[in-house]
Design a protein around this motif. Structure first.
Motif, PDB file in Angstrom:
ATOM      1  N   GLY A 284      11.065  19.434  20.590  1.00  0.00           N
ATOM      2  CA  GLY A 284      10.089  20.267  19.893  1.00  0.00           C
ATOM      3  C   GLY A 284       8.697  20.113  20.476  1.00  0.00           C
ATOM      4  N   LEU A 285       8.313  18.856  20.745  1.00  0.00           N
ATOM      5  CA  LEU A 285       7.004  18.604  21.360  1.00  0.00           C
ATOM      6  C   LEU A 285       6.937  19.188  22.768  1.00  0.00           C
ATOM      7  CD1 LEU A 285       5.929  14.967  20.384  1.00  0.00           C
ATOM      8  CD2 LEU A 285       4.696  17.090  19.939  1.00  0.00           C
ATOM      9  N   LEU A 286       7.983  18.987  23.548  1.00  0.00           N
ATOM     10  CA  LEU A 286       7.986  19.510  24.913  1.00  0.00           C
ATOM     11  C   LEU A 286       7.867  21.027  24.921  1.00  0.00           C
ATOM     12  CD1 LEU A 286      10.601  17.394  26.902  1.00  0.00           C
ATOM     13  CD2 LEU A 286       8.116  17.360  27.076  1.00  0.00           C
ATOM     14  N   ARG A 287       8.587  21.686  24.017  1.00  0.00           N
ATOM     15  CA  ARG A 287       8.497  23.144  23.960  1.00  0.00           C
ATOM     16  C   ARG A 287       7.073  23.591  23.647  1.00  0.00           C
ATOM     17  NH1 ARG A 287      14.045  23.128  22.123  1.00  0.00           N
ATOM     18  NH2 ARG A 287      13.399  22.554  20.018  1.00  0.00           N
ATOM     19  N   HIS A 288       6.399  22.820  22.773  1.00  0.00           N
ATOM     20  CA  HIS A 288       5.014  23.153  22.437  1.00  0.00           C
ATOM     21  C   HIS A 288       4.116  23.054  23.676  1.00  0.00           C
ATOM     22  CE1 HIS A 288       1.282  23.193  20.008  1.00  0.00           C
ATOM     23  NE2 HIS A 288       0.853  22.327  20.905  1.00  0.00           N
ATOM     24  N   TYR A 289       4.228  21.962  24.409  1.00  0.00           N
ATOM     25  CA  TYR A 289       3.329  21.741  25.549  1.00  0.00           C
ATOM     26  C   TYR A 289       3.673  22.607  26.758  1.00  0.00           C
ATOM     27  CZ  TYR A 289       1.006  17.813  23.297  1.00  0.00           C
ATOM     28  OH  TYR A 289       0.255  17.030  22.442  1.00  0.00           O
ATOM     29  N   PHE A 290       4.894  23.122  26.811  1.00  0.00           N
ATOM     30  CA  PHE A 290       5.271  24.013  27.909  1.00  0.00           C
ATOM     31  C   PHE A 290       5.254  25.486  27.486  1.00  0.00           C
ATOM     32  CE2 PHE A 290       6.915  20.117  29.798  1.00  0.00           C
ATOM     33  CZ  PHE A 290       6.637  20.307  31.153  1.00  0.00           C
ATOM     34  N   SER A 291       4.719  25.737  26.298  1.00  0.00           N
ATOM     35  CA  SER A 291       4.647  27.119  25.797  1.00  0.00           C
ATOM     36  C   SER A 291       3.428  27.815  26.409  1.00  0.00           C
ATOM     37  CB  SER A 291       4.557  27.132  24.264  1.00  0.00           C
ATOM     38  OG  SER A 291       4.463  28.449  23.784  1.00  0.00           O
ATOM     39  N   VAL A 292       3.596  28.324  27.614  1.00  0.00           N
ATOM     40  CA  VAL A 292       2.501  28.978  28.334  1.00  0.00           C
ATOM     41  C   VAL A 292       2.966  30.342  28.835  1.00  0.00           C
ATOM     42  CG1 VAL A 292       1.572  26.748  29.074  1.00  0.00           C
ATOM     43  CG2 VAL A 292       3.126  27.993  30.583  1.00  0.00           C
ATOM     44  N   ASP A 293       2.004  31.173  29.197  1.00  0.00           N
ATOM     45  CA  ASP A 293       2.305  32.426  29.865  1.00  0.00           C
ATOM     46  C   ASP A 293       1.322  32.603  31.011  1.00  0.00           C
ATOM     47  OD1 ASP A 293      -0.079  33.183  28.646  1.00  0.00           O
ATOM     48  OD2 ASP A 293       0.911  34.338  27.066  1.00  0.00           O
ATOM     49  N   THR A 294       1.485  33.676  31.763  1.00  0.00           N
ATOM     50  CA  THR A 294       0.653  33.882  32.956  1.00  0.00           C
ATOM     51  C   THR A 294      -0.823  33.969  32.601  1.00  0.00           C
ATOM     52  OG1 THR A 294       2.468  35.058  34.038  1.00  0.00           O
ATOM     53  CG2 THR A 294       0.273  35.363  34.956  1.00  0.00           C
ATOM     54  N   ALA A 295      -1.141  34.680  31.520  1.00  0.00           N
ATOM     55  CA  ALA A 295      -2.543  34.831  31.118  1.00  0.00           C
ATOM     56  C   ALA A 295      -3.173  33.471  30.813  1.00  0.00           C
ATOM     57  CB  ALA A 295      -2.642  35.752  29.902  1.00  0.00           C
ATOM     58  N   TYR A 296      -2.420  32.616  30.104  1.00  0.00           N
ATOM     59  CA  TYR A 296      -2.942  31.283  29.791  1.00  0.00           C
ATOM     60  C   TYR A 296      -3.172  30.474  31.061  1.00  0.00           C
ATOM     61  CZ  TYR A 296      -3.041  26.354  28.684  1.00  0.00           C
ATOM     62  OH  TYR A 296      -3.408  25.024  28.652  1.00  0.00           O
ATOM     63  N   VAL A 297      -2.185  30.456  31.951  1.00  0.00           N
ATOM     64  CA  VAL A 297      -2.289  29.654  33.178  1.00  0.00           C
ATOM     65  C   VAL A 297      -3.500  30.077  33.995  1.00  0.00           C
ATOM     66  CG1 VAL A 297      -1.186  29.115  35.382  1.00  0.00           C
ATOM     67  CG2 VAL A 297       0.174  29.122  33.282  1.00  0.00           C
ATOM     68  N   LEU A 298      -3.698  31.382  34.162  1.00  0.00           N
ATOM     69  CA  LEU A 298      -4.844  31.867  34.933  1.00  0.00           C
ATOM     70  C   LEU A 298      -6.159  31.501  34.253  1.00  0.00           C
ATOM     71  CD1 LEU A 298      -3.555  35.405  36.023  1.00  0.00           C
ATOM     72  CD2 LEU A 298      -3.712  33.328  37.419  1.00  0.00           C
ATOM     73  N   SER A 299      -6.212  31.644  32.940  1.00  0.00           N
ATOM     74  CA  SER A 299      -7.437  31.303  32.213  1.00  0.00           C
ATOM     75  C   SER A 299      -7.730  29.813  32.295  1.00  0.00           C
ATOM     76  CB  SER A 299      -7.312  31.735  30.746  1.00  0.00           C
ATOM     77  OG  SER A 299      -7.179  33.129  30.631  1.00  0.00           O
ATOM     78  N   LYS A 300      -6.681  28.987  32.175  1.00  0.00           N
ATOM     79  CA  LYS A 300      -6.870  27.540  32.207  1.00  0.00           C
ATOM     80  C   LYS A 300      -7.316  27.085  33.595  1.00  0.00           C
ATOM     81  CE  LYS A 300      -6.389  23.766  29.661  1.00  0.00           C
ATOM     82  NZ  LYS A 300      -6.820  23.665  28.258  1.00  0.00           N
ATOM     83  N   LEU A 301      -6.718  27.645  34.630  1.00  0.00           N
ATOM     84  CA  LEU A 301      -7.120  27.290  35.990  1.00  0.00           C
ATOM     85  C   LEU A 301      -8.580  27.669  36.237  1.00  0.00           C
ATOM     86  CD1 LEU A 301      -3.945  28.315  38.037  1.00  0.00           C
ATOM     87  CD2 LEU A 301      -4.724  25.996  37.496  1.00  0.00           C
ATOM     88  N   LYS A 302      -8.998  28.784  35.681  1.00  0.00           N
ATOM     89  CA  LYS A 302     -10.403  29.193  35.820  1.00  0.00           C
ATOM     90  C   LYS A 302     -11.320  28.196  35.128  1.00  0.00           C
ATOM     91  CE  LYS A 302     -13.696  32.837  34.644  1.00  0.00           C
ATOM     92  NZ  LYS A 302     -13.905  34.128  33.934  1.00  0.00           N
ATOM     93  N   ILE A 303     -10.913  27.751  33.930  1.00  0.00           N
ATOM     94  CA  ILE A 303     -11.738  26.782  33.197  1.00  0.00           C
ATOM     95  C   ILE A 303     -11.832  25.462  33.956  1.00  0.00           C
ATOM     96  CG2 ILE A 303     -11.871  25.400  31.085  1.00  0.00           C
ATOM     97  CD1 ILE A 303     -10.530  27.752  29.624  1.00  0.00           C
TER      98      ILE A 303
END
Length: 245
Positions: free
Chosen positions: A42-61
């Motif tokens: 359950g915890l792993l699913r939470h921390y790996f719950s990402v999509d392309t928009a999130y990944v791009l935004s996080k990399l920018k941050i």
């Protein structure tokens, strides 16, 4: 010569590329399986719950955190972690980017060693061990600091995420070294390391200081927590330099 075209016919480079490709295919699964022994699905699913928009935004941050104004995470009592999954809150930490960044760092280091005729099959394993060791030590320091300073309860996986983001900076700097040489590498390492320091300053401050870094000069300030946050931010450039090529 670094910065010159890569000699793909170099046998050592070809061996490193082949080993690196195998490691990249297996590395993420290997890390995830090892983590599964100690962390619930359950915890792993939470921390790996990402999509392309999130990944791009996080990399920018991570790359240019100075443009991001709000680092405070949202609350979600219904969530397994008490906060929304990463894909719905860009300030939530994730394990996808740190995992991919660490595996990419290991593969790039192996390619670099192959290019410079220093590759051996043990290189990837040693690099993985050193990378994980650095993360474990930093997570221990974060956990101990939060405990001694009576900070809020924070999942150790959050600390793993915070520590793992630095491999984004190291990967970008290493690519600069491979493509353009040592001078560009130092410039990129300083720039990306500085960005990582600022990112850690804001992220850790938002976690350990209720009102975030904005209270550094307020009457309610906690000097010990401030020094801890600044110290964690300050070590990012030296650690990136030590772990780099």
């Amino acid at each position: 010569k670094l910065g010159a075209p890569i000699d793909v016919n170099n046998p050592m480079f070809q061996m490193a590329a082949s080993s690196g490709a195998q490691f990249f295919d297996q590395g993420q699964n290997m890390l995830q399986k090892n983590v599964e022994q100690y962390v619930s699905m359950g915890l792993l699913r939470h921390y790996f719950s990402v999509d392309t928009a999130y990944v791009l935004s996080k990399l920018k941050i991570i790359a240019v955190p100075f443009t991001h104004k709000q680092f405070k995470r949202n609350k979600d009592p219904a969530s397994v972690c008490g906060s929304p999954p990463p894909r719905t809150d860009v300030n939530s930490p994730d394990l996808y980017i740190p995992t991919m960044a660490l595996v990419t760092y290991i593969v790039l280091f192996g390619l670099h060693m192959g290019w410079t005729h220093q590759f051996s099959p043990e290189v990837l394993g040693k690099t993985a061990s050193s990378g994980l060791t650095v993360m474990v030590l930093e997570v221990m320091v974060l956990k101990l600091g939060f405990y001694l300073l009576e900070g809020p309860s924070v999942s150790f996986l959050d600390f793993v995420c915070y520590s793992g983001y630095k491999y984004v900076a190291i990967v970008v700097s290493t690519l600069g070294y491979i493509v353009a040489g040592r001078t560009v590498y130092y410039i990129m390492l300083l720039g990306m390391g500085g960005s990582m320091s600022f990112f850690m300053l804001k992220t850790v401050a938002s976690a350990i200081i209720p009102s975030g870094p904005e209270t550094f000069h307020s009457p309610q300030r906690n000097s010990a927590k401030e020094y801890f946050v600044i110290a964690m931010a300050a070590i990012q450039i030296p650690v990136c330099w030590i772990m780099g090529v």
